[in-house]
Every structure is written in C-alpha cells, then in structure tokens.
Scaffold this motif. Structure first.
Motif, mmCIF file in Angstrom:
data_model
loop_
_atom_site.group_PDB
_atom_site.id
_atom_site.type_symbol
_atom_site.label_atom_id
_atom_site.label_comp_id
_atom_site.label_asym_id
_atom_site.label_seq_id
_atom_site.Cartn_x
_atom_site.Cartn_y
_atom_site.Cartn_z
ATOM 1 N N VAL B 25 5.179 -8.204 -8.434
ATOM 2 C CA VAL B 25 5.202 -9.669 -8.583
ATOM 3 C C VAL B 25 5.833 -10.297 -7.360
ATOM 4 O O VAL B 25 5.330 -11.276 -6.800
ATOM 5 N N TYR B 26 6.966 -9.736 -6.908
ATOM 6 C CA TYR B 26 7.612 -10.253 -5.702
ATOM 7 C C TYR B 26 6.641 -10.254 -4.530
ATOM 8 O O TYR B 26 6.513 -11.241 -3.800
ATOM 9 N N LEU B 27 5.938 -9.138 -4.334
ATOM 10 C CA LEU B 27 5.042 -9.006 -3.180
ATOM 11 C C LEU B 27 3.842 -9.940 -3.281
ATOM 12 O O LEU B 27 3.368 -10.472 -2.275
ATOM 13 N N ILE B 28 3.341 -10.153 -4.501
ATOM 14 C CA ILE B 28 2.223 -11.085 -4.649
ATOM 15 C C ILE B 28 2.668 -12.490 -4.245
ATOM 16 O O ILE B 28 1.987 -13.187 -3.492
ATOM 17 N N PHE B 29 3.844 -12.898 -4.733
ATOM 18 C CA PHE B 29 4.331 -14.230 -4.370
ATOM 19 C C PHE B 29 4.598 -14.331 -2.878
ATOM 20 O O PHE B 29 4.403 -15.373 -2.259
ATOM 21 N N PRO B 104 -0.226 -5.799 -2.491
ATOM 22 C CA PRO B 104 -0.616 -7.218 -2.519
ATOM 23 C C PRO B 104 -0.859 -7.825 -1.145
ATOM 24 O O PRO B 104 -1.463 -8.892 -1.046
ATOM 25 N N LYS B 105 -0.417 -7.145 -0.079
ATOM 26 C CA LYS B 105 -0.629 -7.741 1.246
ATOM 27 C C LYS B 105 -2.106 -7.856 1.601
ATOM 28 O O LYS B 105 -2.467 -8.577 2.537
ATOM 29 N N TYR B 106 -2.966 -7.146 0.860
ATOM 30 C CA TYR B 106 -4.400 -7.245 1.125
ATOM 31 C C TYR B 106 -5.056 -8.410 0.398
ATOM 32 O O TYR B 106 -6.206 -8.742 0.663
ATOM 33 N N LEU B 107 -4.341 -9.034 -0.519
ATOM 34 C CA LEU B 107 -4.942 -10.132 -1.283
ATOM 35 C C LEU B 107 -5.497 -11.232 -0.383
ATOM 36 O O LEU B 107 -6.604 -11.711 -0.618
ATOM 37 N N GLU B 205 -17.042 -5.677 1.100
ATOM 38 C CA GLU B 205 -15.925 -4.733 1.086
ATOM 39 C C GLU B 205 -14.869 -5.130 2.095
ATOM 40 O O GLU B 205 -15.183 -5.678 3.152
ATOM 41 N N VAL B 206 -13.612 -4.875 1.782
ATOM 42 C CA VAL B 206 -12.547 -4.993 2.775
ATOM 43 C C VAL B 206 -11.772 -3.685 2.789
ATOM 44 O O VAL B 206 -11.601 -3.045 1.749
ATOM 45 N N PRO B 207 -11.292 -3.275 3.984
ATOM 46 C CA PRO B 207 -10.519 -2.034 4.038
ATOM 47 C C PRO B 207 -9.158 -2.241 3.378
ATOM 48 O O PRO B 207 -8.526 -3.290 3.541
ATOM 49 N N ILE B 208 -8.732 -1.242 2.619
ATOM 50 C CA ILE B 208 -7.386 -1.266 2.056
ATOM 51 C C ILE B 208 -6.751 0.095 2.268
ATOM 52 O O ILE B 208 -7.449 1.092 2.414
ATOM 53 N N THR B 209 -5.434 0.114 2.283
ATOM 54 C CA THR B 209 -4.751 1.405 2.328
ATOM 55 C C THR B 209 -4.198 1.697 0.956
ATOM 56 O O THR B 209 -3.795 0.795 0.214
ATOM 57 N N PHE B 210 -4.204 2.951 0.628
ATOM 58 C CA PHE B 210 -3.844 3.409 -0.711
ATOM 59 C C PHE B 210 -2.752 4.453 -0.565
ATOM 60 O O PHE B 210 -2.981 5.527 -0.017
ATOM 61 N N VAL B 211 -1.551 4.122 -1.021
ATOM 62 C CA VAL B 211 -0.469 5.092 -0.940
ATOM 63 C C VAL B 211 -0.305 5.695 -2.325
ATOM 64 O O VAL B 211 0.157 5.038 -3.256
ATOM 65 N N ASP B 212 -0.692 6.937 -2.455
ATOM 66 C CA ASP B 212 -0.637 7.597 -3.749
ATOM 67 C C ASP B 212 0.803 7.967 -4.059
ATOM 68 O O ASP B 212 1.399 8.822 -3.408
#
Lengths: 89, 239
Positions: B25-29, B104-107, B205-212
């Motif tokens: 939530v913090y990161l989305i805001f 959320p930085k990709y939003l 499509e947009v590129p996103i990074t996925f940290v598992d």
C-alpha cells in the motif's frame, strides 16, 4: 473457431500437400514417404532451439532484489512512524 | 478517453500477508501520486491479522482509498477478482499479487502504455528485455522457458508471458473475460489472457521485473507439470 480446429485444418492442409507430392512424384517416392518424419524432427529441433536460446537469454535482474530491500526499509520506516504495525511477517 | 477522469481500481487478493500488504500500500501511494485510484483488498479470512493491518492503513490513507472487502475463507483467485470487481468504482482495474513479487513502481508504465495505445488490456511480461526474474534457479528457468515455448507453439496466444498476473484491464473487458473463465490457479491466468486474445481485445505488454520471494518452495513437481499440460489441452480445445 476453436484453436484446436485451426491446428487440425493446418494439419489437413499439410497432409493434402504431402499426398499431392506422393502422387505427383516430383520428388522420388522414397523421399516423400519420409517427409512427415523430417517435419516432426525439425519441429522438435526448433522447439529445443527456442528453449535453449531462451534459457541463455533469460532476463534476470539481481539488482531488483536489492532495490526491493531498500523499498521495504523505506516503507517500514514511514509506516512505523504513522502507527501502522509492521512487526511480524 | 480523457486521462483526467480515469480511475484505477487495484484489486489485491491476500492471504496471510500482514506485512506485505502494508508495504505494498505504501509503495502504491508512493508511485501513483497524481492518479485517481483505490485499492481493494480481498482477504480470505487470514488468521495472521492481515485485516487488522488493513484497517490501520485505512485510518492512515482513508477508507475511500483503501477498501477492505474480505471473505470468510480461502476461495480461490478467480472468485477473489470477481468479488473485488463488484466493489470497483474505477473504469480500469489492476490485478496484482500481494507478496511484492509485483512491484507497484511499474503501475505508471501500465497506465502510460494504456493511454498511449488505447489498449483494452496491458499485461506485464517478465520475459522481454527490460523485464526479468530474480530468485529462480536454472531448473526453474528451464521449466518456465520450456512451458512457454510449448504454450506459444500450441496456443499462439499473442503475448509473451502467459502465466503472469500483473495486469491492467478496462473494467468492462475484465468483466467480460472473467465470466467465461473456469480454470483455477495459474491456468486461470492463462485462460484469461488467451480468451481475451481470442475475443480480439487489444492487448499490450510492458516489461516488469519479478522478484520471487518464496525461496525454496518448489511449485514445480510432477503434478504441477501434469496440471499445466492438461491446462494447455483444455485451452486448445475450448478457446
């Protein structure tokens, strides 16, 4: 049209071409009989090639894990200040 | 469509995400400062107190920005989206995971792509330049790549990342697609995007990074592979 039907019609077209080749005898019969095998093997090799190339070029992002840790620290600081419980996981 | 009047409803299904939900939530805001949005948390009765944390977040950010719409128990992802959709007041819907594998930085890039192209769906892909994955060992990458090549060959889906679940939909499009999907788990995500593709919706499509972050949990035993193959055949035959 359902996708499987698209694939089947493609297969039918290729088969018709193959039968046509068999009857027209442009290529010697012995070779023509083997064409389906060549086709399947080529498809398999292409698939393996795609997997191999994709694996080599698989995009990774090790720096993202670090950035994420920083973001988490920043978020925890802010939220703790504002009274949100960021204690356990 | 006027950019100024768009509202984005972000549906986040949660189960035992008491810490992650606060972080996300913090990161989305943080990353959507000038955007009209709401976050809809669909919690499936988490025993770890996730809902308590959401209520604290509501006090901080406002109950009109964070909606808590829980359910009694774990009922699955597809129904979580449907449940969230019922409470969504935006004209766009974002779906994302709560465990921070989706950042959320990709939003903003999702939103920008949609505004630029007018697409009905913008889906995040991990498999192109600019995107990527962290935390996967060689075996996992091999399985992922093999699965992807197989799916591309059999389904011709029109997207590079079929099992991804970080997506932006026009609300009406999501409602349309979700009503015709019946699968569970990651096959559900595949079914959504394949059905949308078959219906002719404009997908970008947009590129996103996925940290598992779920290290060590091998979600790929023999039964998962069988499920995947069954899913592929199901999609071949019904879409």
């Amino acid at each position: 049209m359902k996708h499987v039907l698209k694939l089947l019609s493609l297969l039918v077209v290729i088969s018709a071409l193959w039968i046509g080749l068999l009857q027209a005898s442009i290529i010697p019969q012995s070779h023509t009989w083997l064409l389906p095998i060549y086709f399947i093997v080529s498809l398999g090799c292409y698939g393996l090639l795609m997997v191999g190339v994709g694996l080599m070029r698989f995009p990774t992002c090790p720096q993202e894990a670090l950035l994420l840790q920083q973001d988490i620290a920043e978020a925890k600081d802010f939220l703790k200040q504002k009274g949100v419980d960021v204690g356990s996981d | 469509m006027d950019a100024e009047t768009n509202k984005y409803s972000i549906i986040v299904p949660t189960y035992n995400e008491r810490l992650n939900i606060a972080l996300i939530v913090y990161l989305i805001f943080k990353h959507l400062r000038d955007v009209d949005f709401e976050i809809i948390v669909v919690d499936d009765g988490s025993p770890d107190g996730t809902q308590e944390i959401v209520k604290q977040l509501q006090k901080l950010y406002g109950e009109d920005r964070i909606l808590l719409r829980p359910r009694a128990k774990k009922l699955g992802l597809g129904t979580a989206y449907i449940h969230g959709l019922k409470h969504a007041s935006g004209n766009f819907v974002v779906i994302m995971d709560a465990d921070l594998s989706h950042h959320p930085k990709y939003l903003p890039s999702f939103i920008k792509k949609q505004l630029e192209t007018g697409a009905s769906i913008v889906t995040g892909t991990r498999y192109v330049t600019g995107g990527g994955v962290h935390g996967w060992n060689l075996m996992r990458k091999l399985t992922s790549r093999g699965a992807n090549v197989l799916a591309q060959t059999l389904l011709w889906p029109g997207v590079s990342d079929l099992t991804g679940s970080f997506r932006l939909y026009k609300k009406s499009v999501l409602e349309d697609v979700i009503s015709s999907c019946v699968s569970k788990g990651y096959v559900f995500q595949m079914e959504m995007i394949v059905r949308a593709s078959r219906k002719g919706y404009h997908i970008e499509e947009v590129p996103i990074t996925f940290v598992d972050r779920v290290f060590g949990s091998s979600k790929l035993g023999g039964s998962e592979i069988v499920e995947y193959l069954k899913g592929l055949i199901y999609l071949m035959v019904t879409t």
